[in-house]
Design a protein around this motif. Sequence first.
Motif, short mmCIF file in Angstrom:
data_model
loop_
_atom_site.label_atom_id
_atom_site.label_comp_id
_atom_site.label_asym_id
_atom_site.label_seq_id
_atom_site.Cartn_x
_atom_site.Cartn_y
_atom_site.Cartn_z
N LEU A 114 0.86 -1.17 0.00
CA LEU A 114 0.00 0.00 0.00
C LEU A 114 0.90 1.23 0.00
N SER A 115 0.65 2.16 -0.95
CA SER A 115 1.56 3.31 -1.08
C SER A 115 0.77 4.59 -1.28
N ILE A 116 1.36 5.67 -0.78
CA ILE A 116 0.85 7.02 -0.99
C ILE A 116 1.90 7.80 -1.77
N ASN A 117 1.50 8.43 -2.86
CA ASN A 117 2.43 9.17 -3.72
C ASN A 117 1.97 10.61 -3.84
N GLN A 118 2.93 11.51 -3.83
CA GLN A 118 2.65 12.93 -3.95
C GLN A 118 3.65 13.56 -4.92
N ASN A 119 3.10 14.13 -6.02
CA ASN A 119 3.96 14.86 -6.94
C ASN A 119 4.37 16.20 -6.33
#
Length: 497
Positions: A114-119
């Motif tokens: 499970l991952s959270i990505n933020q540009n």
Amino acid sequence: MNRYLTTFFVYLTLSLSFFLGDLNAQQSSEEDLGSLTLEQCITIAQDQSAVANAARYALISSKWQYRSYRADLLPSLSLSGDAPNYNKSIFSNVLDNGQITFSSRTQSEASASLSINQNILPTGGNLSLSTGITRLGIFSNENTYLWQSTPMVVGISQPLFQFNNLKWRSRMEPLQYEIAQKEYVEEMEDIAMTVTQRFFDVYLAKINLENAEFNVARNDSIYQISQGRYNVGSIAENDLLQSELALRNAESSLTSAKIEYERVLNEFKILLGYPTDVELDLEPPQELPEIDVDIVKARQLALENNSEALNYRLSEIQADRNLAQAKSEASLGLTLNANYGLNQTSKDFSDLYRDPENRQFVTLGFEVPIFNWGKQRAQINAARNQQQQVANSIDFQRRQFIQQIDYTVSQFLQLRGQVLLAAQADTIAQRRYQVAQNRYLIGKIDITNLYIAQDEKDSARQAYIRELRTFWTGWFELRGLTLYNFEDDEPIAYDYE
């Protein structure tokens, strides 16, 4: 018995006749739109015509595209992994004495993360936070299961000295959505202008039909009078033949006017989104609004609101973007990837998250163009010259656009006076025909002068309607250029949902 049956069927027939008559009357009333004003016709077309619906769908599509861009700026949550797989294979194994043997292996593996990505908008990088778990099953005489966990991993991927596409999108996407909104308003104003043109085309055809019917009736009377005068010898045969020819020409014009009126009326119904079998009549505008438009203000509003002016700005940004991308691709490119986190392995799931160990890595990838036969330099020069070409083209187009605004405003300011003059000419021509007709009846003028007055009467009425058409078309053209209602002194806006 037969008498009773006959009476019953008579009553049944009468009842059905009354019922069907009421039904047909109701359907006829539903198909009768009555008399519509220009404003009502414009509203109907903007609400239900195929062109208006297509414009709404285009704007809604642009709205969702803009929302997609906005979503790229927000954190995203994703779940990935591999479902339990099964693998049974034979592999080679080299023993200590150099002998090669073959062994069989059967295993299963499953994983999930499970991952959270933020540009990162200013730098074009990406920040991530993830957690995951993996289970490995080895099947032999005694099944063995191994677990691996990564409770937390923080990572960053950062391009260095590279093209930041997200940053350029942040300049282009809002402007593209604004252009789409302006184009929708312009499309509604284009519909208003088209409806106005067709409205007065129908009204002119109706007036031509009424004139043709009037001329047939009048020319028939004149022909009857000419026959009487010819019989008593007060006019020559040439005058009689001239009156008969005028009657036949009037009858031919009446037939043509009927066909033309039906044609333009049916086209107008289709434009409004109705079938051609509905009943429809038009009520022309009774008053002309007194509108004072300042050229400087109109020019400023057009440059701020019109989609064409906004497209100039978008083209300049796109040219700058292409040059920046060409320069970036021709220079040193670095990408920094760094991760820090925790991981652990265990045969027992209960021990999987106890005393996790550190996990970190840093990589720095690079790409340096050394020799490519001058490709990068050619791309930079091409982008730079394209930028100059766009700048000069936009400067010329902007000057033309300003000139169009000035001309449209100057012309519109004269149109109301032209309509009033045409109305006066129409009144004079109608009065002159009445006088000429009365003078012909008492023998004071010949039939040639009477027909000249009749032609001038019809021409003056047609000219007045054309001036009305020009005025209202110019009004909506001005609105479409500036997206501003000068009559109410407010911007033009339309709901699309």
